[in-house]
Design an enzyme around this catalytic site. Sequence first.
Site, PDB file in Angstrom:
ATOM      1  N   GLY A 134      31.575  31.748  67.072  1.00 46.10           N
ATOM      2  CA  GLY A 134      31.029  32.588  68.130  1.00 46.10           C
ATOM      3  C   GLY A 134      30.654  33.960  67.591  1.00 46.10           C
ATOM      4  N   CYS A 135      29.848  34.689  68.364  1.00 48.30           N
ATOM      5  CA  CYS A 135      29.357  35.986  67.895  1.00 48.30           C
ATOM      6  C   CYS A 135      30.461  37.041  67.898  1.00 48.30           C
ATOM      7  CB  CYS A 135      28.142  36.425  68.709  1.00 48.30           C
ATOM      8  SG  CYS A 135      28.356  36.291  70.488  1.00 48.30           S
ATOM      9  N   PHE A 136      31.136  37.221  69.033  1.00 44.59           N
ATOM     10  CA  PHE A 136      32.279  38.151  69.043  1.00 44.59           C
ATOM     11  C   PHE A 136      33.317  37.696  68.016  1.00 44.59           C
ATOM     12  CE2 PHE A 136      31.544  39.522  73.652  1.00 44.59           C
ATOM     13  CZ  PHE A 136      31.321  40.844  73.338  1.00 44.59           C
TER      14      PHE A 136
END
Length: 325
Positions: A134-136
């Site tokens: 995921g990005c976060f």
Amino acid sequence: MITTGIIGGSGYTAGELLRILIHHPEAKIDFVFSTTNAGKPIASVHTDLIGECDLTFAAEISPNVDVVFLCLGHGNSTKFLDEHQFSKHTKIIDLSQDFRLNTHANHKGKQFVYGLPETQKAAITTGNYIANPGCFASGIQFALLPLAKAQLLHEAVHINAITGSTGAGVGLKPSSHFSWRNNNVSIYKAFTHQHLGEIKQNLTHFQPDWQEPMHFIPVRGNFPRGIFTTAYTACSLAENELYELYNTFYKDCPFVHVSESPIHLKQIVNTNKCVLHLEKHNDLVLISSAIDNLLKGASGQAVQNMNLMFGLPETCGLTLKANAF
Ligand SMILES: NC(=O)c1ccc[n+]([C@@H]2O[C@H](COP(=O)([O-])OP(=O)(O)OC[C@H]3O[C@@H](n4cnc5c(N)ncnc54)[C@H](OP(=O)(O)O)[C@@H]3O)[C@@H](O)[C@H]2O)c1
């Protein structure tokens, strides 16, 4: 040439993959599957590709491509793989959350590897199925993994991360509407964001005895792309020792840069880089990290994983120019 297919063609991460793959010297786009735009020119949706892409969106997949990227929302990748068959040699890189947790990493015999190249290079190189982080989760892990590897996480970690609006995908929601998002900041999913599971899984892989909480406050920013994270926790090392630790951890990672000067988003937007900065305040270490959510947080990382899976240099097709201004 590596033949590639993209699923979820109209979305943001698919558009970003197209922008990278069109210029990738070792890859060729075979098809871009879309449920809503089949038959239309790709450049009619991803309009910046005018003059660069004369493909149209496809209503069918080509099952024999070398690699397929699933750019679908959570749950839809599983459904898509249940309903479509690829050839045995086709590698799969999934950008959703469906296969990131060890408890969900096997789909009907396909064993997914968590695709964070900075810690999983060997497994990615030999893997056929990748769960792209995921990005976060990427930005936060880059900030904390060196501490976990050195067994230096002892207390709770406090995290605040602000993201651009493209992180929410192409669909219009009240919180992504220009009138609301512009000149505005808000928090969401405080302490409960879905990426906490994959972050904790990977930090405790390195430091299994660390069971303290991660207090994560995600923030919606009023800019389109980029994630700026700050994380702090108790740490006994001095600042110079921390820099040595981080520089050593990332010495073979071409996209991660440890900066002794304070960092900002414009260093990384439109690149596959992560920049990190460390400060010591009394007994606390403050780590800042910045990535582009669509690149190092999604499609750039996916292409980095493809490069590793096909024996190419990690940076192939990914030396991009930052916007800077
Ligand atoms: N945006 C980011 O910064 C980011 C970063 C890291 C990871 N991710 C993850 O990457 C995945 C894709 O994100 P995104 O931002 O590209 O999302 P998006 O902009 O919403 O695009 C998803 C695309 O999937 C297709 N789709 C929608 N509903 C579908 C359904 N029920 N069945 C099959 N296809 C469907 C649509 O394309 P067609 O109409 O062309 O079929 C849609 O445009 C998500 O799981 C997201 O969490 C996103």
